[in-house]
Design an enzyme around this catalytic site. Structure first.
Site, PDB file in Angstrom:
ATOM      1  N   ALA A  15      -0.055 -33.125 -59.804  1.00  0.00           N
ATOM      2  CA  ALA A  15      -1.151 -33.840 -59.144  1.00  0.00           C
ATOM      3  C   ALA A  15      -1.902 -32.953 -58.158  1.00  0.00           C
ATOM      4  O   ALA A  15      -2.740 -33.433 -57.407  1.00  0.00           O
ATOM      5  CB  ALA A  15      -0.583 -35.065 -58.425  1.00  0.00           C
ATOM      6  N   GLY A  16      -1.578 -31.660 -58.116  1.00  0.00           N
ATOM      7  CA  GLY A  16      -2.298 -30.746 -57.220  1.00  0.00           C
ATOM      8  C   GLY A  16      -1.726 -30.693 -55.820  1.00  0.00           C
ATOM      9  O   GLY A  16      -2.338 -30.138 -54.911  1.00  0.00           O
ATOM     10  N   LEU A  17      -0.532 -31.270 -55.622  1.00  0.00           N
ATOM     11  CA  LEU A  17       0.052 -31.278 -54.273  1.00  0.00           C
ATOM     12  C   LEU A  17       1.206 -30.286 -54.140  1.00  0.00           C
ATOM     13  O   LEU A  17       2.009 -30.369 -53.206  1.00  0.00           O
ATOM     14  CB  LEU A  17       0.518 -32.697 -53.899  1.00  0.00           C
ATOM     15  CG  LEU A  17      -0.568 -33.779 -53.888  1.00  0.00           C
ATOM     16  CD1 LEU A  17       0.002 -35.111 -53.430  1.00  0.00           C
ATOM     17  CD2 LEU A  17      -1.737 -33.393 -52.983  1.00  0.00           C
ATOM     18  N   GLY A  18       1.278 -29.340 -55.052  1.00  0.00           N
ATOM     19  CA  GLY A  18       2.236 -28.239 -54.898  1.00  0.00           C
ATOM     20  C   GLY A  18       3.676 -28.600 -55.195  1.00  0.00           C
ATOM     21  O   GLY A  18       4.598 -27.956 -54.678  1.00  0.00           O
ATOM     22  N   SER A  19       3.877 -29.601 -56.048  1.00  0.00           N
ATOM     23  CA  SER A  19       5.247 -30.056 -56.337  1.00  0.00           C
ATOM     24  C   SER A  19       6.128 -28.934 -56.911  1.00  0.00           C
ATOM     25  O   SER A  19       7.250 -28.723 -56.446  1.00  0.00           O
ATOM     26  CB  SER A  19       5.157 -31.242 -57.300  1.00  0.00           C
ATOM     27  OG  SER A  19       6.333 -31.410 -57.999  1.00  0.00           O
ATOM     28  N   ASP A  36       0.514 -21.692 -53.177  1.00  0.00           N
ATOM     29  CA  ASP A  36       1.430 -22.834 -53.127  1.00  0.00           C
ATOM     30  C   ASP A  36       2.801 -22.417 -52.597  1.00  0.00           C
ATOM     31  O   ASP A  36       3.400 -23.104 -51.779  1.00  0.00           O
ATOM     32  CB  ASP A  36       1.612 -23.455 -54.527  1.00  0.00           C
ATOM     33  CG  ASP A  36       0.385 -24.227 -54.977  1.00  0.00           C
ATOM     34  OD1 ASP A  36      -0.679 -24.036 -54.375  1.00  0.00           O
ATOM     35  OD2 ASP A  36       0.504 -25.010 -55.928  1.00  0.00           O
ATOM     36  N   PRO A  61       4.223 -36.221 -55.762  1.00  0.00           N
ATOM     37  CA  PRO A  61       3.939 -36.553 -57.163  1.00  0.00           C
ATOM     38  C   PRO A  61       3.735 -35.282 -57.996  1.00  0.00           C
ATOM     39  O   PRO A  61       3.038 -34.366 -57.543  1.00  0.00           O
ATOM     40  CB  PRO A  61       2.655 -37.393 -57.098  1.00  0.00           C
ATOM     41  CG  PRO A  61       2.077 -37.154 -55.756  1.00  0.00           C
ATOM     42  CD  PRO A  61       3.184 -36.698 -54.847  1.00  0.00           C
ATOM     43  N   ALA A 112       5.843 -25.649 -56.741  1.00  0.00           N
ATOM     44  CA  ALA A 112       6.108 -24.570 -55.771  1.00  0.00           C
ATOM     45  C   ALA A 112       7.142 -25.023 -54.753  1.00  0.00           C
ATOM     46  O   ALA A 112       8.044 -24.269 -54.375  1.00  0.00           O
ATOM     47  CB  ALA A 112       4.820 -24.175 -55.058  1.00  0.00           C
TER      48      ALA A 112
HETATM   49  O1  PMV Z   1      -1.072 -26.031 -58.662  1.00  0.00           O
HETATM   50  P1  PMV Z   1      -2.199 -26.744 -57.970  1.00  0.00           P
HETATM   51  O2  PMV Z   1      -2.838 -27.795 -58.786  1.00  0.00           O
HETATM   52  O3  PMV Z   1      -1.808 -27.200 -56.627  1.00  0.00           O
HETATM   53  O4  PMV Z   1      -3.394 -25.675 -57.785  1.00  0.00           O
HETATM   54  C1  PMV Z   1      -3.202 -24.384 -57.328  1.00  0.00           C
HETATM   55  C2  PMV Z   1      -4.460 -23.814 -56.776  1.00  0.00           C
HETATM   56  C3  PMV Z   1      -5.315 -22.946 -57.700  1.00  0.00           C
HETATM   57  O5  PMV Z   1      -6.235 -22.271 -56.845  1.00  0.00           O
HETATM   58  C4  PMV Z   1      -6.092 -23.801 -58.685  1.00  0.00           C
HETATM   59  C5  PMV Z   1      -4.508 -21.914 -58.466  1.00  0.00           C
HETATM   60  C6  PMV Z   1      -3.883 -20.822 -57.595  1.00  0.00           C
HETATM   61  O6  PMV Z   1      -2.917 -20.188 -58.062  1.00  0.00           O
HETATM   62  O7  PMV Z   1      -4.347 -20.551 -56.493  1.00  0.00           O
END
Ligand code: PMV
Length: 302
Positions: A87-91, A135, A84, A93
Protein backbone atom coordinates in the site's frame (compact mmCIF):
# COMPACT_ATOMS: atom_id res chain seq x y z
CA UNK A 1 20.05 -19.18 22.40
CA UNK A 2 16.56 -17.90 23.07
CA UNK A 3 13.87 -16.00 21.23
CA UNK A 4 14.56 -12.36 20.27
CA UNK A 5 12.20 -9.72 18.85
CA UNK A 6 12.50 -6.34 17.19
CA UNK A 7 10.08 -3.88 15.64
CA UNK A 8 10.39 -1.19 13.04
CA UNK A 9 8.08 1.56 11.70
CA UNK A 10 6.28 1.99 8.41
CA UNK A 11 6.67 5.27 6.54
CA UNK A 12 5.03 7.83 4.37
CA UNK A 13 6.80 9.74 1.63
CA UNK A 14 5.55 13.33 1.80
CA UNK A 15 7.37 14.55 -1.32
CA UNK A 16 9.56 13.03 -4.03
CA UNK A 17 8.73 9.32 -4.50
CA UNK A 18 10.07 8.03 -7.84
CA UNK A 19 12.15 11.20 -8.31
CA UNK A 20 14.36 9.88 -5.48
CA UNK A 21 15.25 6.90 -7.71
CA UNK A 22 16.76 9.49 -10.14
CA UNK A 23 18.88 11.14 -7.44
CA UNK A 24 16.49 13.81 -6.12
CA UNK A 25 15.89 14.30 -2.39
CA UNK A 26 12.60 12.99 -1.00
CA UNK A 27 10.92 13.95 2.28
CA UNK A 28 10.00 10.93 4.35
CA UNK A 29 8.63 10.30 7.83
CA UNK A 30 8.31 7.19 10.00
CA UNK A 31 4.76 6.48 11.20
CA UNK A 32 3.48 4.77 14.32
CA UNK A 33 2.25 1.67 12.47
CA UNK A 34 4.90 -1.02 13.09
CA UNK A 35 6.01 -4.51 12.10
CA UNK A 36 7.24 -6.78 14.89
CA UNK A 37 9.37 -9.81 14.09
CA UNK A 38 10.19 -12.65 16.48
CA UNK A 39 13.04 -15.04 15.68
CA UNK A 40 13.98 -18.35 17.27
CA UNK A 41 16.41 -21.10 16.43
CA UNK A 42 15.05 -24.47 15.27
CA UNK A 43 16.56 -27.92 14.84
CA UNK A 44 15.56 -27.87 11.14
CA UNK A 45 18.26 -26.55 8.80
CA UNK A 46 16.12 -23.94 7.03
CA UNK A 47 15.15 -20.31 7.67
CA UNK A 48 11.40 -19.95 7.22
CA UNK A 49 8.26 -18.20 8.43
CA UNK A 50 6.09 -20.01 10.97
CA UNK A 51 3.61 -20.69 8.13
CA UNK A 52 6.39 -22.53 6.25
CA UNK A 53 6.96 -19.86 3.57
CA UNK A 54 10.50 -18.97 2.50
CA UNK A 55 9.62 -16.37 -0.15
CA UNK A 56 9.59 -13.35 2.15
CA UNK A 57 11.88 -10.33 2.76
CA UNK A 58 12.18 -11.31 6.45
CA UNK A 59 13.66 -14.67 5.45
CA UNK A 60 16.12 -13.13 2.97
CA UNK A 61 17.29 -10.54 5.51
CA UNK A 62 17.87 -13.17 8.23
CA UNK A 63 19.69 -15.49 5.78
CA UNK A 64 22.00 -12.65 4.77
CA UNK A 65 23.08 -12.13 8.38
CA UNK A 66 23.70 -15.85 8.91
CA UNK A 67 25.85 -15.89 5.77
CA UNK A 68 27.82 -12.78 6.75
CA UNK A 69 28.53 -14.20 10.22
CA UNK A 70 29.24 -17.66 8.72
CA UNK A 71 26.76 -19.30 11.06
CA UNK A 72 24.83 -22.38 10.04
CA UNK A 73 21.49 -22.32 11.84
CA UNK A 74 17.80 -22.87 11.11
CA UNK A 75 15.41 -20.10 12.18
CA UNK A 76 11.65 -19.73 12.59
CA UNK A 77 10.29 -16.26 11.98
CA UNK A 78 6.98 -14.83 13.25
CA UNK A 79 5.68 -11.54 11.83
CA UNK A 80 3.01 -9.32 13.38
CA UNK A 81 2.35 -6.10 11.50
CA UNK A 82 -0.14 -3.23 11.63
CA UNK A 83 1.20 -1.81 8.33
CA UNK A 84 -1.08 -2.65 5.38
CA UNK A 85 0.95 -4.58 2.75
CA UNK A 86 1.49 -3.39 -0.84
CA UNK A 87 0.00 0.00 0.00
CA UNK A 88 3.04 2.31 -0.19
CA UNK A 89 3.59 2.47 3.58
CA UNK A 90 6.88 0.59 3.62
CA UNK A 91 5.58 -2.71 4.96
CA UNK A 92 8.22 -4.94 3.34
CA UNK A 93 11.13 -2.67 4.36
CA UNK A 94 9.86 -2.56 7.91
CA UNK A 95 9.57 -6.36 8.02
CA UNK A 96 13.10 -6.70 6.55
CA UNK A 97 14.60 -4.29 9.09
CA UNK A 98 12.81 -5.85 12.07
CA UNK A 99 13.81 -9.35 10.96
CA UNK A 100 17.45 -8.36 10.45
CA UNK A 101 17.49 -6.60 13.84
CA UNK A 102 15.99 -9.61 15.66
CA UNK A 103 18.55 -11.90 13.97
CA UNK A 104 21.35 -9.53 14.95
CA UNK A 105 20.08 -9.60 18.57
CA UNK A 106 19.91 -13.39 18.55
CA UNK A 107 23.41 -13.89 17.15
CA UNK A 108 25.33 -10.86 18.45
CA UNK A 109 23.21 -9.75 21.41
CA UNK A 110 23.00 -6.24 19.91
CA UNK A 111 21.50 -4.47 16.90
CA UNK A 112 24.42 -3.94 14.50
CA UNK A 113 22.94 -1.08 12.44
CA UNK A 114 25.33 -1.42 9.47
CA UNK A 115 24.73 -5.15 9.18
CA UNK A 116 20.97 -4.67 9.60
CA UNK A 117 20.89 -2.00 6.86
CA UNK A 118 22.72 -4.27 4.38
CA UNK A 119 20.54 -7.27 5.26
CA UNK A 120 17.31 -5.28 5.00
CA UNK A 121 18.33 -3.95 1.57
CA UNK A 122 18.77 -7.56 0.40
CA UNK A 123 15.30 -8.40 1.80
CA UNK A 124 13.77 -5.38 0.00
CA UNK A 125 15.22 -6.47 -3.34
CA UNK A 126 12.93 -9.50 -3.27
CA UNK A 127 9.86 -7.30 -3.77
CA UNK A 128 11.46 -4.34 -5.46
CA UNK A 129 13.27 -3.31 -8.62
CA UNK A 130 16.20 -0.94 -8.15
CA UNK A 131 15.21 0.31 -4.63
CA UNK A 132 16.50 3.77 -3.69
CA UNK A 133 16.93 2.59 -0.09
CA UNK A 134 14.54 5.23 1.27
CA UNK A 135 12.19 2.68 2.88
CA UNK A 136 14.90 0.72 4.68
CA UNK A 137 16.67 3.89 5.92
CA UNK A 138 13.57 5.39 7.51
CA UNK A 139 12.54 1.99 8.96
CA UNK A 140 15.98 1.82 10.55
CA UNK A 141 16.47 5.34 11.90
CA UNK A 142 12.87 6.59 12.30
CA UNK A 143 12.05 10.30 12.65
CA UNK A 144 11.63 12.49 9.57
CA UNK A 145 14.21 13.46 7.02
CA UNK A 146 15.44 14.35 3.61
CA UNK A 147 16.65 11.22 1.81
CA UNK A 148 18.99 11.05 -1.16
CA UNK A 149 20.67 8.00 -2.69
CA UNK A 150 24.04 9.72 -2.35
CA UNK A 151 23.77 10.93 1.24
CA UNK A 152 21.11 8.70 2.77
CA UNK A 153 18.87 10.21 5.48
CA UNK A 154 19.37 13.68 6.99
CA UNK A 155 16.95 14.46 9.83
CA UNK A 156 14.73 17.54 9.35
CA UNK A 157 11.84 19.04 11.28
CA UNK A 158 8.74 18.73 9.11
CA UNK A 159 6.54 20.52 11.68
CA UNK A 160 3.55 18.21 11.05
CA UNK A 161 2.44 15.77 13.78
CA UNK A 162 -0.28 13.84 12.07
CA UNK A 163 -1.63 13.15 8.59
CA UNK A 164 -4.62 11.46 7.08
CA UNK A 165 -3.68 8.31 5.21
CA UNK A 166 -6.37 6.96 2.90
CA UNK A 167 -6.04 3.42 1.59
CA UNK A 168 -7.49 3.14 -1.93
CA UNK A 169 -7.77 -0.62 -1.33
CA UNK A 170 -6.02 -1.29 -4.65
CA UNK A 171 -2.77 -3.23 -4.17
CA UNK A 172 0.10 -3.02 -6.61
CA UNK A 173 3.74 -4.02 -6.91
CA UNK A 174 6.37 -1.34 -6.24
CA UNK A 175 8.82 -2.98 -8.68
CA UNK A 176 6.31 -2.78 -11.53
CA UNK A 177 5.57 0.90 -10.87
CA UNK A 178 9.30 1.73 -10.74
CA UNK A 179 9.75 -0.08 -14.09
CA UNK A 180 6.82 1.85 -15.58
CA UNK A 181 8.49 5.14 -14.64
CA UNK A 182 11.79 3.88 -16.13
CA UNK A 183 9.97 3.30 -19.45
CA UNK A 184 8.44 6.79 -19.30
CA UNK A 185 11.92 8.20 -18.63
CA UNK A 186 13.50 6.27 -21.55
CA UNK A 187 10.80 7.52 -23.96
CA UNK A 188 10.53 11.12 -22.69
CA UNK A 189 13.98 12.19 -21.50
CA UNK A 190 13.48 15.93 -22.15
CA UNK A 191 10.05 15.99 -20.51
CA UNK A 192 11.39 14.02 -17.53
CA UNK A 193 14.18 16.56 -17.09
CA UNK A 194 11.60 19.38 -16.99
CA UNK A 195 9.55 17.43 -14.45
CA UNK A 196 12.61 17.00 -12.21
CA UNK A 197 13.32 20.75 -12.45
CA UNK A 198 9.76 21.55 -11.44
CA UNK A 199 10.14 19.10 -8.55
CA UNK A 200 13.29 20.96 -7.40
CA UNK A 201 11.19 24.16 -7.12
CA UNK A 202 8.49 22.36 -5.15
CA UNK A 203 11.06 20.92 -2.77
CA UNK A 204 12.77 24.25 -2.11
CA UNK A 205 9.42 25.90 -1.40
CA UNK A 206 8.29 23.13 0.92
CA UNK A 207 11.45 23.30 3.02
CA UNK A 208 10.62 27.00 3.58
CA UNK A 209 6.99 26.24 4.34
CA UNK A 210 8.02 23.71 7.01
CA UNK A 211 10.05 26.40 8.77
CA UNK A 212 7.00 28.62 9.32
CA UNK A 213 4.52 25.72 9.46
CA UNK A 214 2.46 27.14 6.61
CA UNK A 215 -0.04 24.29 6.16
CA UNK A 216 -1.89 26.01 3.35
CA UNK A 217 1.28 26.28 1.27
CA UNK A 218 2.38 22.74 2.12
CA UNK A 219 -1.03 21.49 0.93
CA UNK A 220 -0.73 23.39 -2.38
CA UNK A 221 2.76 21.98 -2.90
CA UNK A 222 1.46 18.44 -2.29
CA UNK A 223 -1.06 19.00 -5.08
CA UNK A 224 1.70 20.27 -7.39
CA UNK A 225 3.81 17.19 -6.60
CA UNK A 226 0.75 15.04 -7.38
CA UNK A 227 0.44 16.71 -10.81
CA UNK A 228 3.99 15.61 -11.62
CA UNK A 229 3.26 12.06 -10.45
CA UNK A 230 0.21 12.07 -12.70
CA UNK A 231 2.40 13.15 -15.63
CA UNK A 232 4.82 10.24 -15.15
CA UNK A 233 1.87 7.84 -15.13
CA UNK A 234 1.72 6.56 -11.55
CA UNK A 235 -1.65 7.97 -10.51
CA UNK A 236 -4.92 6.13 -11.19
CA UNK A 237 -8.67 6.57 -10.85
CA UNK A 238 -8.79 5.27 -7.25
CA UNK A 239 -6.01 7.66 -6.16
CA UNK A 240 -7.72 10.65 -7.80
CA UNK A 241 -10.99 9.70 -6.11
CA UNK A 242 -9.31 9.45 -2.69
CA UNK A 243 -7.65 12.86 -3.22
CA UNK A 244 -10.95 14.48 -4.15
CA UNK A 245 -12.64 12.93 -1.10
CA UNK A 246 -9.89 14.31 1.16
CA UNK A 247 -10.16 17.81 -0.36
CA UNK A 248 -13.97 17.72 0.00
CA UNK A 249 -13.45 16.83 3.68
CA UNK A 250 -11.36 19.99 4.19
CA UNK A 251 -7.76 18.88 3.52
CA UNK A 252 -5.23 21.56 2.47
CA UNK A 253 -3.75 19.17 -0.06
CA UNK A 254 -3.28 15.50 -0.84
CA UNK A 255 -1.16 13.23 -3.00
CA UNK A 256 -0.32 9.60 -3.51
CA UNK A 257 2.45 8.21 -1.31
CA UNK A 258 4.92 5.48 -2.29
CA UNK A 259 4.91 3.87 -5.69
CA UNK A 260 1.34 4.79 -6.74
CA UNK A 261 -0.89 2.79 -9.10
CA UNK A 262 -3.14 2.24 -6.06
CA UNK A 263 -1.93 2.03 -2.47
CA UNK A 264 -2.34 5.03 -0.19
CA UNK A 265 -2.97 8.77 -0.44
CA UNK A 266 -1.72 11.21 2.21
CA UNK A 267 -3.72 14.33 3.05
CA UNK A 268 -2.83 17.32 5.22
CA UNK A 269 -5.56 18.67 7.46
CA UNK A 270 -5.91 20.77 10.63
CA UNK A 271 -5.90 18.59 13.77
CA UNK A 272 -9.24 20.07 14.87
CA UNK A 273 -10.90 19.00 11.59
CA UNK A 274 -9.36 15.54 11.66
CA UNK A 275 -12.12 13.65 13.47
CA UNK A 276 -14.92 14.96 11.24
CA UNK A 277 -12.87 14.28 8.09
CA UNK A 278 -12.16 10.70 9.21
CA UNK A 279 -15.86 9.98 9.67
CA UNK A 280 -16.65 11.46 6.22
CA UNK A 281 -13.85 9.67 4.38
CA UNK A 282 -14.32 6.31 6.09
CA UNK A 283 -17.72 6.01 4.40
CA UNK A 284 -15.75 5.33 1.22
CA UNK A 285 -12.21 4.27 2.23
CA UNK A 286 -10.18 2.78 5.06
CA UNK A 287 -8.47 5.69 6.83
CA UNK A 288 -5.48 5.89 9.19
CA UNK A 289 -4.33 8.92 11.18
CA UNK A 290 -0.76 7.98 12.04
CA UNK A 291 1.55 10.12 14.13
CA UNK A 292 4.66 11.11 12.24
CA UNK A 293 8.38 10.98 13.15
CA UNK A 294 7.98 7.64 14.99
CA UNK A 295 10.90 5.80 16.59
CA UNK A 296 13.13 3.66 14.35
CA UNK A 297 14.09 0.03 14.89
CA UNK A 298 14.06 -1.17 18.49
CA UNK A 299 14.23 -4.34 20.52
CA UNK A 300 10.90 -5.69 21.77
CA UNK A 301 10.15 -7.93 24.70
CA UNK A 302 9.31 -11.29 23.13
O1 PMV B 1 7.58 0.70 -1.81
P1 PMV B 1 6.76 1.96 -1.80
O2 PMV B 1 5.47 1.84 -2.50
O3 PMV B 1 6.65 2.53 -0.45
O4 PMV B 1 7.54 3.04 -2.72
C1 PMV B 1 8.90 3.27 -2.63
C2 PMV B 1 9.26 4.61 -3.17
C3 PMV B 1 9.73 4.69 -4.62
O5 PMV B 1 10.32 5.98 -4.76
C4 PMV B 1 8.56 4.57 -5.58
C5 PMV B 1 10.77 3.64 -4.97
C6 PMV B 1 12.11 3.81 -4.25
O6 PMV B 1 12.86 2.81 -4.17
O7 PMV B 1 12.46 4.90 -3.82
Amino acid sequence: MKVRSASSPGKIILFGEHFVVYGKPAIVSAIDLRAKVKIQPTSEPQVKLSNGSTHNPAVKAAEYILQELKINLGLIIDIESTIPPSAGLGSSASISVASAAATSLLLLDRIDLDLVREAAFVGEKLVHFNPSGIDTSIALYGGSGLYTRAESLKPINISIDRLLVIDTGKTRKTGEMVKKVREFYEENKEKFKEILEEYDEILNSVLDSFKNRNLEDIGKLMLRNQELLREIGVSCEEIEKAIKTALDAGAYGAKLTGAGGGGCVVALIDEDRLEKAVSMISEKFKVYTPRLSAEGVREEKT
